[in-house]
Scaffold this active site. Structure first.
Site, PDB file in Angstrom:
ATOM      1  N   GLU B 152       0.867  -1.187   0.000  1.00 37.44           N
ATOM      2  CA  GLU B 152       0.000   0.000   0.000  1.00 37.44           C
ATOM      3  C   GLU B 152       0.902   1.234   0.000  1.00 37.44           C
ATOM      4  OE1 GLU B 152      -3.941  -0.443   2.353  1.00 37.44           O
ATOM      5  OE2 GLU B 152      -2.467  -1.639   3.456  1.00 37.44           O
ATOM      6  N   LEU B 153       0.807   2.011  -1.059  1.00 39.29           N
ATOM      7  CA  LEU B 153       1.569   3.258  -1.106  1.00 39.29           C
ATOM      8  C   LEU B 153       0.673   4.366  -0.573  1.00 39.29           C
ATOM      9  CD1 LEU B 153       3.281   3.067  -4.637  1.00 39.29           C
ATOM     10  CD2 LEU B 153       3.786   1.809  -2.534  1.00 39.29           C
TER      11      LEU B 153
END
Lengths: 312, 312
Positions: B152-153
């Site tokens: 997850e950025l």
């Protein structure tokens, strides 16, 4: 019963769930048994012949020999009179199921197992007009049942232990995963769990944190494959190392609670629908379920294979 | 950056997550690059040598050549001074991370990417003592990161688009699934979703509907494999046939809402813990994560294989 070479299964309802079960049973039916299908719809035979093959992998249609095991019934009495198992996958209407089971009871052999595929109507309510309520239970599949291993067995308080045990044995001997719930509950367990996640998914999309497709990719590349191998409790128990689930909550219980505190409480009809439905349509159009089912079969195969390898 | 044959990655923190990332990077590092590991713990080198091999499949330990790419740093300045990427997986303490990034900024090359593995502390808060807040973002793995594809950025509002783009490119080129969230949110997305399901799972166990192990088996034989292949929105969109998600809710929106209405609202510390923890311990003891990881790798492989096959 499993050893009996002659096993008559009667399916009531030839919709998607009914025919998916038909496909499953056909590939697991000892010869010379019969699979009887009863449904009041017109042109039942043509419907079965055109739809049933879609439940088999491409290039792997039902053989003429297996098709010859299918009997079409044109009345309920003839459908159930020699059945060992009667499995209904009809419309989700309580009055309809109540009168169906009362009818079935009048015409079926006394020891036939009676199963309902309902996703919501408890056996205790369905059995209300039956004289003998001990034989009926819910056998709730996870769609599509010819592929997914889970069957939730949800007996009513009246269902007899031997009926539950024979039902368990039937599915277990066919490599399926029948799980008995301890009591009737709204939506049973699998849907309750999935819908809880879906609710939070809708909330996060509605809040603009993530899009529909990104959310799906998140699940597909994290908890999906993880939970195919080890369910949530086992996963978090492993996450706690030697201290197990207790250690997991000791470590990050605060984060878990913070997420719970901010969890969404969206409801059906709240107004999120239009945007979410539109995104789904734009991303996916009509989903290629043939591909989905092909990959799901392979996933289930490798998990099974590797589990057996581990046990050797 | 991906084309650069010389790539220096610096890991700060040699705990479980840090070393799992180390294992991933080692198997994807172009030679003659370096993987620098910095952690203030004593006996760091011995710790790495004994722990790192546990992140490789049995019989597939890191080679001497790849081990020779590891550098142990004994100070922060020396750890980061020639790094292209600096990835921290230290303790979840905001003051600690804030002062770490301020230090890193003083000693790292100006265009080095700065990634935090935090599962809860937003980049905007971590960057508070930095002069240039454009380079930092959260790159949150799903445990264990050497196996699970998801990252997850989570950029802060200050993170520059080019930093996000370079981070995306890094992970995509290595076959991983980086998903950018549109804004910072408590717990990010994957954990929010998983914890929502966990909450309902705890509720159903507490209510005596099902046991811990039965609940896990339900998930493992239904939504786990399903969601490994198609996430929840895609699955329910498919469930609605040609009418998609809208049709799905038109059909069973009532059931969904009924489940939501009865969903549990357990909290951490409510008193369910003792029974649930005990069940987990009794069912699972200490989980064989080697087996779990082996099977998870295979599941991910076949999904990947079959997806590619479908595209041909």
């Amino acid at each position: 019963m499993e050893k009996d070479p002659h096993l008559n299964i009667t399916l009531i309802g030839a919709g998607t769930i009914g025919l998916s079960f038909a496909a499953f049973h056909l590939t697991h039916l000892p010869s010379p048994s019969h699979l009887t299908i009863y449904d009041p719809r017109p042109n039942l035979e043509a419907h079965i012949l055109s739809t049933l093959p879609t439940f088999f992998p491409p290039g792997d249609s039902p053989t003429p020999a297996s098709l010859s095991q299918i009997k079409i019934a044109h009345s309920l009495p003839s459908a159930v009179s020699t059945a060992h198992i009667i499995q209904e996958s009809g419309p989700e209407s309580l009055p309809l199921k109540q009168s169906l089971w009362a009818d079935v009871e009048r015409h079926a052999p006394q020891d036939a197992l009676l199963w309902s595929s309902t996703s919501g109507l408890p056996a205790s309510q369905q059995a209300q007009h039956m004289r003998d309520k001990t034989r009926l239970l819910v056998v709730h599949p996870f769609n599509p049942p010819h592929i997914m291993p889970l069957l939730e067995l949800v007996p009513s308080p009246s269902t007899s232990p031997s009926v539950i045990q024979r039902t368990q044995a039937f599915w277990t001997s066919r490599g399926r995963v029948p799980i008995q719930l301890k009591r009737e509950t709204t939506g049973f367990v699998a849907n309750r769990l999935a819908f809880a996640l879906l609710r939070e998914a809708v909330h996060l999309v509605e809040q603009g944190v993530v899009g529909v497709q990104e959310l799906d990719r998140i699940v597909e590349s994290s908890m999906g494959p993880r939970w195919a191998v080890a369910g949530p409790f086992k996963s978090y128990h492993a996450g706690g190392g030697s201290t197990g689930l207790e250690g997991f909550f000791a470590n990050i219980g605060g984060t878990v609670q913070a997420c719970w505190d901010e969890a969404g409480r969206v409801n059906v009809g709240d107004g999120w629908e239009e945007g979410v439905f539109r995104q789904a349509k734009e991303c996916y159009g009509t989903v290629d379920t043939e591909e989905r089912d092909r990959i799901t079969r392979r996933v289930l195969e490798v998990v099974e294979e590797e589990r057996k390898r581990g046990k050797r």
